[in-house]
Each structure stands twice: as C-alpha cells, then as structure tokens.
Design a protein around this motif. Structure first.
Motif, PDB file in Angstrom:
ATOM      1  N   THR A   1       0.851  -1.193   0.000  1.00 27.69           N
ATOM      2  CA  THR A   1       0.000   0.000   0.000  1.00 27.69           C
ATOM      3  C   THR A   1       0.885   1.240   0.000  1.00 27.69           C
TER       4      THR A   1
ATOM      5  N   THR B   1      -5.890  -0.580   5.081  1.00 25.90           N
ATOM      6  CA  THR B   1      -7.324  -0.808   5.266  1.00 25.90           C
ATOM      7  C   THR B   1      -8.057   0.510   5.495  1.00 25.90           C
TER       8      THR B   1
ATOM      9  N   THR C   1      -6.850   3.624   4.557  1.00 23.04           N
ATOM     10  CA  THR C   1      -6.718   4.492   3.380  1.00 23.04           C
ATOM     11  C   THR C   1      -7.405   3.907   2.148  1.00 23.04           C
ATOM     12  N   LYS C   2      -7.783   2.613   2.251  1.00 24.71           N
ATOM     13  CA  LYS C   2      -8.439   1.909   1.132  1.00 24.71           C
ATOM     14  C   LYS C   2      -7.544   1.869  -0.118  1.00 24.71           C
ATOM     15  N   LYS C   3      -6.235   1.763   0.103  1.00 26.21           N
ATOM     16  CA  LYS C   3      -5.293   1.711  -1.019  1.00 26.21           C
ATOM     17  C   LYS C   3      -4.487   0.412  -1.040  1.00 26.21           C
TER      18      LYS C   3
END
Length: 367
Positions: A288, A331, A333-335
């Motif tokens: 990530t 998780t 940052t959703k990246k």
C-alpha cells in the motif's frame, strides 16, 4: 566435520534471513519516499546488528525454544545432524523466497524445519501440543493483532494531529489536452483548442505536513520520528531473530552463545546489504502507498509487539507483524494492493510445509 557443516548451515540461514528480513524494518522509510534505498538499508543493517548483539542479554528463552527443547527428546537435540537439517531446511526455504521477492518468515521456516526433521527422526513422539501452544498460536495471532493495533493507532494519531492544527499537503495533477471539433457529416476537423483538465497523477505525489510541534516544524518532526521508529523495528527484528538461529548452535560446546550471536549478526548484516532489494521493493511499494505519518504508526506497532514478544520468549514473526501493520494502514486508506497481499499470504501458507519437506530430506540424506 558435522559441526563445521552445522556452523556453515547456520551462517547460510543468517545470510538468507538478512536478505529476506533486514529491509522490513525500514520498508516504510523507502515506501514513503522519506529516504533513498541505500540510506534505508544502511540504517536497517546498523540497527539490526545492535539488536542482534542485545539478544545476548535479553533473549535467552528464545534460544532454548529454537534448540528444539520440549519438542523432541534431549538426546536428539544433542545430535548435530538434527540441528544441521533444521538450519539447512529453513535456509533453503528463505533463500528461494528471497530470489522470487516474497517476504516470508524465517521464524515460520524454522518451525516448519523443526517439524519436518522431528517427524522424520521420531515420528508420532513429536510434541505437537507444545508446537501449537508455543509456536503456531503466536505466529497466527500476531499479524492479526498488528493489523488491528495499527488500524486503531492511526485513527488516534490522525485525530490528535487534527486537534493540534497540523494539516497535510497533498497534490492534484493538471494536464494540457487538445480538443478537436469536427464537422459532423464530413468528419473534417474545423477547429482545435487547448484546455487544462484535472487528471489522475501518473507519479506519486510527496505529501508534507504544515504546522509546528513544540516549536519544531511538523514535517521535520514526523520525518525524524519515522527514521527513529524504523530503527526501533530493525532493532526488534535483530533481537527476535538472532537467538532463534543461535539456538541451533548450542550443541557446539566449544562455541559460546555470545560468539554465536556475533557470527549470526555479521552474516545477517551481509545478507541484507547484498541481497535485500527485491523483497524490499515488494514490501515497500506494492502492499500500500503511505506517507511518513502512516509509516511511523506502522513502525511503532511493529516495534512494540516484536520487542515485547522477544523479551517474553514468544516466537512471533517480524515479517507477519510488519506486513500486518502495513496492511492495517492500507485498510483505512483503502489503497491496499489485494493482489500482492494474496501472494504474500500464499507464500506464508506454503512456508511451513516447504521447510518441513526440505529439512526432512536433508535429515534423511545426512542420516
């Protein structure tokens, strides 16, 4: 002769361990763009070596656990073929994983090698109860705890940053586009003009922090803390991994534990300096994207868990804890790169049986 082979096998394992593991402590430094690769690996090498030397005084329990004590009869532990098979089985596994760029756990490899050699030597008399309680449970639970703690810690630190009035700069990208208007029936261009439009940035933007912390620039404070926290993780890794390898050398009565620790520390450092790039790039760049503040959070959680586990003799994996912490940030940052995470998880699943197979084969050949 067999004792020389055992010492060389332990050095091979140390070299492979350094190549696969050393960069994990500083992965966030390089991944966030805080330092260059060479600066990061030099810092990792120094702090890992210090942690390895500190293990002489702080990690005696791990030395005993990874000698096989309690898993197999004591007379088998004194057999140099047993220890050599474990060292070579684990070393081959870690070395091959490093070549393909997968960040696996040396701890997991050693456990698998213990199981494979132990079953080959004594069959059903192997102590599977202690294996589960003292080894497998900490290995399975630790990355889950790391992911949860980094998730919670990042939320807390982010809210604290906002309350201090420290803002974060990011960026947007502008690009010039040429628009061509055409006559509808003949499809002949009749006019063109240029326009500026927002677009997805093709290169990573360097994020920075605005504001001051106790009179110091927030950006400078975060980067300094990030650098120190990466050193803490590397120190913890040296502290945690060195005694596991030294435990295999206990039967060489002429070799004192402290000299075994130093030999392991040196070869571990050499492995990291020479062969860490492929694994380092994968764990830094492909799980990530993150900035310095996120890197600090991940490092603090990893360092805390691994150091605590080492002092209490729990054989957690720095790899599992580090990757779990980084994934916890991703998780939020959703990246997160779920494809890379799946590959890493698959390599973790395969580590134990592959190491068990290699060590069993080595034991059979040497026997």
């Amino acid at each position: 002769m067999i004792y020389i082979l055992l010492f060389l096998a332990a050095c091979f394992l140390s070299f492979s361990n350094g190549a696969n593991d050393n960069f994990k402590g500083v992965a966030t430094l390089y991944g966030s763009g805080t330092t260059a690769f060479r600066t990061a690996i030099n810092w990792a090498t120094l702090t890992t070596f210090v942690g390895a030397v500190a293990a002489i005084f702080l990690a005696e329990t791990l030395v005993k656990n990874f000698s096989g004590k309690g898993l197999v009869p004591n007379d088998l532990i004194q057999n140099p073929i047993f220890a050599t098979s474990i060292a070579l089985g684990a070393a081959i596994t870690v070395f091959l994983a490093t070549k393909i760029g997968m960040p696996i756990s040396t701890t997991h490899s050693l456990v698998g090698a213990l199981v494979g050699t132990g079953i080959m030597a004594i069959g059903a008399d192997f102590n599977f109860g202690k294996l589960s309680k003292a080894f497998l449970i900490p290995l399975i639970v630790s990355p889950l705890i790391a992911g949860l703690l980094s998730y919670l810690a990042y939320l807390i630190f982010r809210n604290f940053r906002k309350k201090l009035g420290i803002t974060r700069n990011s960026c947007i990208c502008l690009e010039e586009a040429t628009v061509i208007l055409k006559e509808t029936q003949t499809n002949v261009p009749i006019e063109s003009h240029r326009s500026i439009q927002l677009s997805k940035c093709k290169k990573k933007c360097d994020e920075s922090y605005n504001g001051r912390i106790v009179g110091i620039s927030a950006e400078k404070a975060v980067n300094t803390l990030h650098f120190i926290s990466a050193g803490v993780v590397s120190f913890a890794r040296g502290l945690n991994d060195t005694p596991k390898i030294v435990g295999l050398l206990l039967i060489i009565n002429a070799l004192e534990i402290k000299w075994g620790m130093i030999a392991v520390a040196i070869t571990m450092a050499i492995g990291g300096m020479l062969n860490a790039r492929k694994v380092g790039i994968n764990i830094s760049k492909k799980i990530t994207p993150m900035n310095s503040g996120q890197g600090v959070t991940s490092n603090l959680v990893t360092g805390l868990l691994v150091t605590t586990a080492s002092v209490h003799g729990l054989p957690v994996s720095t790899t599992h804890v580090s990757v779990g912490s980084i994934f916890g940030i991703g998780t939020i940052t959703k990246k997160s790169n779920h494809t890379m995470i799946k590959k890493i998880l698959m390599s973790w699943v395969l580590t134990l049986p592959v190491a068990a197979l290699f060590s069993a084969m080595v034991f059979y050949i040497l026997k």
